[in-house]
Design a protein around this motif. Structure first.
Motif, mmCIF file in Angstrom:
data_model
loop_
_atom_site.group_PDB
_atom_site.id
_atom_site.type_symbol
_atom_site.label_atom_id
_atom_site.label_comp_id
_atom_site.label_asym_id
_atom_site.label_seq_id
_atom_site.Cartn_x
_atom_site.Cartn_y
_atom_site.Cartn_z
ATOM 1 N N GLU A 141 0.820 -1.206 0.000
ATOM 2 C CA GLU A 141 0.000 0.000 0.000
ATOM 3 C C GLU A 141 0.859 1.263 0.000
ATOM 4 N N VAL A 142 1.905 1.268 0.805
ATOM 5 C CA VAL A 142 2.803 2.428 0.857
ATOM 6 C C VAL A 142 3.531 2.594 -0.474
ATOM 7 N N ARG A 143 3.961 1.486 -1.074
ATOM 8 C CA ARG A 143 4.642 1.556 -2.374
ATOM 9 C C ARG A 143 3.717 2.113 -3.447
ATOM 10 N N CYS A 144 2.459 1.683 -3.449
ATOM 11 C CA CYS A 144 1.488 2.206 -4.422
ATOM 12 C C CYS A 144 1.268 3.700 -4.211
ATOM 13 N N HIS A 145 1.180 4.117 -2.959
ATOM 14 C CA HIS A 145 0.983 5.541 -2.658
ATOM 15 C C HIS A 145 2.179 6.354 -3.142
ATOM 16 N N ARG A 146 3.386 5.864 -2.898
ATOM 17 C CA ARG A 146 4.588 6.575 -3.344
ATOM 18 C C ARG A 146 4.653 6.640 -4.858
ATOM 19 N N ASP A 147 4.325 5.537 -5.530
ATOM 20 C CA ASP A 147 4.321 5.543 -6.992
ATOM 21 C C ASP A 147 3.295 6.518 -7.541
ATOM 22 N N ASN A 148 2.127 6.574 -6.893
ATOM 23 C CA ASN A 148 1.084 7.494 -7.327
ATOM 24 C C ASN A 148 1.538 8.945 -7.165
ATOM 25 N N GLU A 149 2.179 9.248 -6.044
ATOM 26 C CA GLU A 149 2.675 10.606 -5.821
ATOM 27 C C GLU A 149 3.769 10.970 -6.828
ATOM 28 N N ALA A 150 4.651 10.032 -7.115
ATOM 29 C CA ALA A 150 5.715 10.289 -8.087
ATOM 30 C C ALA A 150 5.129 10.471 -9.485
ATOM 31 N N GLY A 151 4.100 9.718 -9.802
ATOM 32 C CA GLY A 151 3.468 9.813 -11.109
ATOM 33 C C GLY A 151 2.712 11.111 -11.314
ATOM 34 N N ARG A 152 2.267 11.710 -10.220
ATOM 35 C CA ARG A 152 1.512 12.966 -10.332
ATOM 36 C C ARG A 152 2.373 14.052 -10.966
ATOM 37 N N GLY A 153 3.602 14.178 -10.549
ATOM 38 C CA GLY A 153 4.507 15.175 -11.130
ATOM 39 C C GLY A 153 4.788 14.894 -12.593
ATOM 40 N N ALA A 154 4.978 13.614 -12.913
ATOM 41 C CA ALA A 154 5.234 13.239 -14.312
ATOM 42 C C ALA A 154 4.012 13.535 -15.178
#
Length: 89
Positions: free
Chosen positions: A42-55
């Motif tokens: 869950e934490v990994r998915c949240h981090r990936d989602n946050e990183a993807g937002r900038g991209a």
């Protein structure tokens, strides 16, 4: 589980567990491992989602800029069809 082990530390001589206690301990540890794995995912998915937002924001800005350069000016290029009486071609 901590309370179970905390009570044993005072009398550490001759500690033993019967088979039923070992089975219960293994089941608890298995459940805790599954919970920890789920939390990590869950934490990994949240981090990936946050990183993807900038991209995604960057890609949107870039694509909007390139598309604006490719499209012709809108003013004066509007086609108005005639739906009334008149010649039909």
């Amino acid at each position: 589980m901590l309370n179970d082990f905390a009570s044993v530390k005072d009398s550490a001589d001759g500690i033993s567990m019967d088979q039923d206690q070992v089975i219960i301990l293994v089941k608890k540890l298995t459940a805790l491992q599954a919970l920890a794995t789920n939390l990590e995912i869950e934490v990994r998915c949240h981090r990936d989602n946050e990183a993807g937002r900038g991209a995604r924001t960057f890609l949107e800005e870039e694509s909007t800029g390139h598309l604006a350069d490719m499209l012709p000016e809108v003013e004066g290029n509007v086609v108005r069809p005639t739906f009334g009486k008149g010649d039909r071609a």
